[in-house]
Design a protein around this motif. Structure first.
Motif, PDB file in Angstrom:
ATOM      1  N   HIS A 362      40.175  14.471  67.181  1.00 56.69           N
ATOM      2  CA  HIS A 362      40.209  14.006  68.698  1.00 56.69           C
ATOM      3  C   HIS A 362      41.260  14.294  69.491  1.00 56.69           C
ATOM      4  O   HIS A 362      42.246  13.760  69.043  1.00 56.69           O
ATOM      5  CB  HIS A 362      39.573  12.744  68.504  1.00 56.69           C
ATOM      6  CG  HIS A 362      39.394  12.173  70.069  1.00 56.69           C
ATOM      7  ND1 HIS A 362      39.392  10.603  70.086  1.00 56.69           N
ATOM      8  CD2 HIS A 362      39.208  12.625  71.069  1.00 56.69           C
ATOM      9  CE1 HIS A 362      39.233  10.494  71.344  1.00 56.69           C
ATOM     10  NE2 HIS A 362      38.920  11.530  71.953  1.00 56.69           N
ATOM     11  N   ILE A 363      41.191  15.038  70.513  1.00 59.38           N
ATOM     12  CA  ILE A 363      42.387  14.917  71.475  1.00 59.38           C
ATOM     13  C   ILE A 363      41.926  14.519  72.838  1.00 59.38           C
ATOM     14  O   ILE A 363      41.019  14.803  73.381  1.00 59.38           O
ATOM     15  CB  ILE A 363      42.793  16.364  71.780  1.00 59.38           C
ATOM     16  CG1 ILE A 363      43.056  17.314  70.358  1.00 59.38           C
ATOM     17  CG2 ILE A 363      43.908  16.621  72.915  1.00 59.38           C
ATOM     18  CD1 ILE A 363      44.209  16.826  70.046  1.00 59.38           C
ATOM     19  N   GLU A 364      42.933  13.454  73.449  1.00 59.98           N
ATOM     20  CA  GLU A 364      42.650  13.009  74.672  1.00 59.98           C
ATOM     21  C   GLU A 364      43.659  13.058  75.708  1.00 59.98           C
ATOM     22  O   GLU A 364      45.001  12.641  75.490  1.00 59.98           O
ATOM     23  CB  GLU A 364      42.533  11.317  74.580  1.00 59.98           C
ATOM     24  CG  GLU A 364      41.991  10.826  75.664  1.00 59.98           C
ATOM     25  CD  GLU A 364      42.473   9.242  75.765  1.00 59.98           C
ATOM     26  OE1 GLU A 364      43.708   8.869  75.967  1.00 59.98           O
ATOM     27  OE2 GLU A 364      41.597   8.412  75.241  1.00 59.98           O
ATOM     28  N   VAL A 365      43.501  13.878  76.749  1.00 61.76           N
ATOM     29  CA  VAL A 365      44.446  13.953  77.641  1.00 61.76           C
ATOM     30  C   VAL A 365      44.466  12.934  78.853  1.00 61.76           C
ATOM     31  O   VAL A 365      43.680  12.307  79.142  1.00 61.76           O
ATOM     32  CB  VAL A 365      44.317  15.328  78.508  1.00 61.76           C
ATOM     33  CG1 VAL A 365      44.916  15.587  79.675  1.00 61.76           C
ATOM     34  CG2 VAL A 365      44.275  16.421  77.619  1.00 61.76           C
ATOM     35  N   TRP A 366      45.746  12.537  79.120  1.00 66.46           N
ATOM     36  CA  TRP A 366      45.870  11.491  80.204  1.00 66.46           C
ATOM     37  C   TRP A 366      46.294  11.934  81.584  1.00 66.46           C
ATOM     38  O   TRP A 366      47.071  12.789  81.745  1.00 66.46           O
ATOM     39  CB  TRP A 366      46.971  10.376  79.501  1.00 66.46           C
ATOM     40  CG  TRP A 366      47.678   9.451  80.463  1.00 66.46           C
ATOM     41  CD1 TRP A 366      48.261   9.395  81.817  1.00 66.46           C
ATOM     42  CD2 TRP A 366      47.511   8.078  80.232  1.00 66.46           C
ATOM     43  NE1 TRP A 366      48.530   8.298  81.934  1.00 66.46           N
ATOM     44  CE2 TRP A 366      48.205   7.442  81.177  1.00 66.46           C
ATOM     45  CE3 TRP A 366      46.963   7.559  78.941  1.00 66.46           C
ATOM     46  CZ2 TRP A 366      48.148   5.860  81.286  1.00 66.46           C
ATOM     47  CZ3 TRP A 366      47.028   6.047  78.993  1.00 66.46           C
ATOM     48  CH2 TRP A 366      47.785   5.112  80.220  1.00 66.46           C
TER      49      TRP A 366
END
Length: 481
Positions: A362-366
């Motif tokens: 899981h990758i989350e960009v801010w």
């Protein structure tokens, strides 16, 4: 016309009675299952529905008494002292009712109690719990000592006073800490007390501990050496420890730490053979240095779930691959969150090299407008793009089947990253692309919503699918706003 209305009314009443009768015909265990899905306060009011329901609330195996359920309907913000006292009066009555021997029809397997730290009422609630434990009416207690004061508004004297009151409460009613299986504390300062003794020696049945702005002073050291502890979950949030040394916690399964003040690695692990889930979340400050994750994980061999959240700030990790092989040899799920949108994300591939056993990534960009320009906190340094250069050799990730990407914006660097993951993961089955998570602070700043970069219509989504698959890959691609 009047006759028709009377007929309709009679039919309606008849149908209502028939429905009530059908519900009342259900067995106790089914009705208790229904009541167990609502708040205890609402469940208690059902006793007035009929004689059939009158005894049911006192048969519930789990009882949840939350002081906030007894606040005014409007939920005052902030909650004033008078509101707290009124709510605690009602909570005490509810506790007395549910813990009374003559009304109980069965043992309470677990009591979830959330209260305010007001001595007048603790002196009433304490004996109730003690009597229930001593008479074997109550087996386990989940206690949350709430506080409505904002962390930034709290003074040291108030935190010290809260610790003294909690220690006195535990000492006066020893059955309370002995039946505690879960404890949540807010704004408690153990500077003048033996924190380890209060939390581990007194609460010897504790399985889940949550500390929120509760510590033994600024930049303090907290050593946990509890070979006989039953603690399974330790959750630390905005506490001011310089470092936590977990020397021995044999049953610890899950450790979470959000927002630390340590200049280096905030925690070290000794004997934690059961530790399988670790979550570290922090936005870097000016005096924070990068540390090696392998040094933090030294001695950890059973990790299966890892979450790293940078909260949109600079990375607090040093680049490495080889040092992580031992700690990552059983890793199944990896979440890397809070990566600033302008940062390159190819560096995250290093974790795939170090952990060929990963099944879910899981990758989350801010990207938040609420932390840009004048709204950005002064304690945060200027963001700098990570300069991680390393050789991404090694074997394929044949177990990796699911990729989740939150904050997807159809940027070229994101396409490059996803294709790189696919090249390394021949058995990839599903890719889930999500838009930005909702942020109330961003919404409050923006007069009009920003145009979304997330592909919404079918044409845009088909273009994204084509770019990702690149004529070579064939995973299922799902779009979720």
């Amino acid at each position: 016309m009047e006759a028709n209305n009377n007929n309709n009314s009679c039919q309606s009443q008849s149908q209502q009675l028939e429905d009530e009768d059908r519900l009342s015909m259900l067995t106790d265990d089914i009705l208790l299952s229904i009541l167990g899905r609502v708040s205890t306060r609402l469940a208690a009011t059902t006793c007035v529905l009929s004689t059939r329901w009158r005894h049911l609330p006192w048969l519930l195996p789990e009882v949840d008494i939350d002081v906030k359920d007894f606040l005014s309907v409007t939920r005052p913000d902030p909650v004033e002292a008078n509101d707290m006292e009124k709510a605690m009066v009602s909570l005490t009555k509810a506790a007395r009712s549910f813990l009374a021997d003559h009304q109980r029809g069965s043992t309470i397997s677990s009591l979830h109690l959330k209260l305010y730290l007001i001595n007048t009422f603790l002196c009433e609630v304490g004996p109730l719990i003690c009597d229930a434990v001593d008479s074997r009416l109550l087996k386990e207690l989940d206690l949350s000592v709430l506080d409505e004061t904002d962390i930034l508004d709290y003074c040291e004297e108030d935190m010290l006073q809260r610790a003294q009151e909690i220690d006195a409460f535990f000492s006066a009613y020893p059955s309370v800490p002995h039946c505690l299986t879960k404890l949540t504390l807010y704004n408690v300062g153990f500077d003048k007390l033996d924190m380890h003794h209060v939390l581990f020696d007194c609460c010897n049945q504790l399985k889940h501990l949550i500390l929120i702005h509760s510590d033994s002073g600024a930049n303090s050291l907290f050593k946990i050496d509890a070979p006989n502890s039953n603690l399974c979950v330790l959750n630390i949030y905005k506490c001011r420890f310089e470092i936590i040394e977990v020397i021995c916690l044999p049953k610890l399964e899950k450790f979470l730490w959000s927002t630390w003040v340590s200049e280096y690695a905030p925690v070290t692990f000794g004997f934690v053979p059961s530790l399988g889930e670790l979550e570290l979340s922090c936005g870097s400050s000016y005096d924070q240095c990068e540390f090696k994750l392998s040094e933090l994980l030294h001695g950890v061999t059973g990790l299966h779930t890892l979450t790293l959240d940078f909260q949109g700030e600079n990375l607090w990790l040093q680049p490495e691959i080889e040092g992580l092989f031992t700690a990552f040899n059983k890793l199944r799920k990896l979440s890397i969150r809070g990566i600033f949108v302008e940062f390159d994300i190819l560096w995250t591939m290093a974790f795939l090299v170090a952990a060929p056993s990963i099944e879910i990534l899981h990758i989350e960009v801010w990207e938040h407008s609420c932390d840009i320009g004048d709204t950005r906190l002064d304690s945060y340094p200027e963001r700098r793009t990570p300069q991680w250069e390393m050789r991404l050799g090694g074997s394929e990730n044949r177990l990796l089947k699911n990729l989740e990407f939150t904050g997807f914006k159809s940027l070229e660097q994101q396409f490059t990253f996803i294709r790189c993951v696919l090249e390394r993961s021949p058995n990839m089955q599903k890719i889930v692309l999500r838009g930005d998570e909702q942020c109330k602070y961003c919404d409050a700043l923006e007069e009009s919503p920003r145009p979304s970069k997330f592909p919404k219509n079918k044409v845009e989504q088909e273009m994204v699918v084509k770019q990702i698959r690149h004529g070579t890959f064939s995973p299922e691609i799902i779009f979720k706003e």
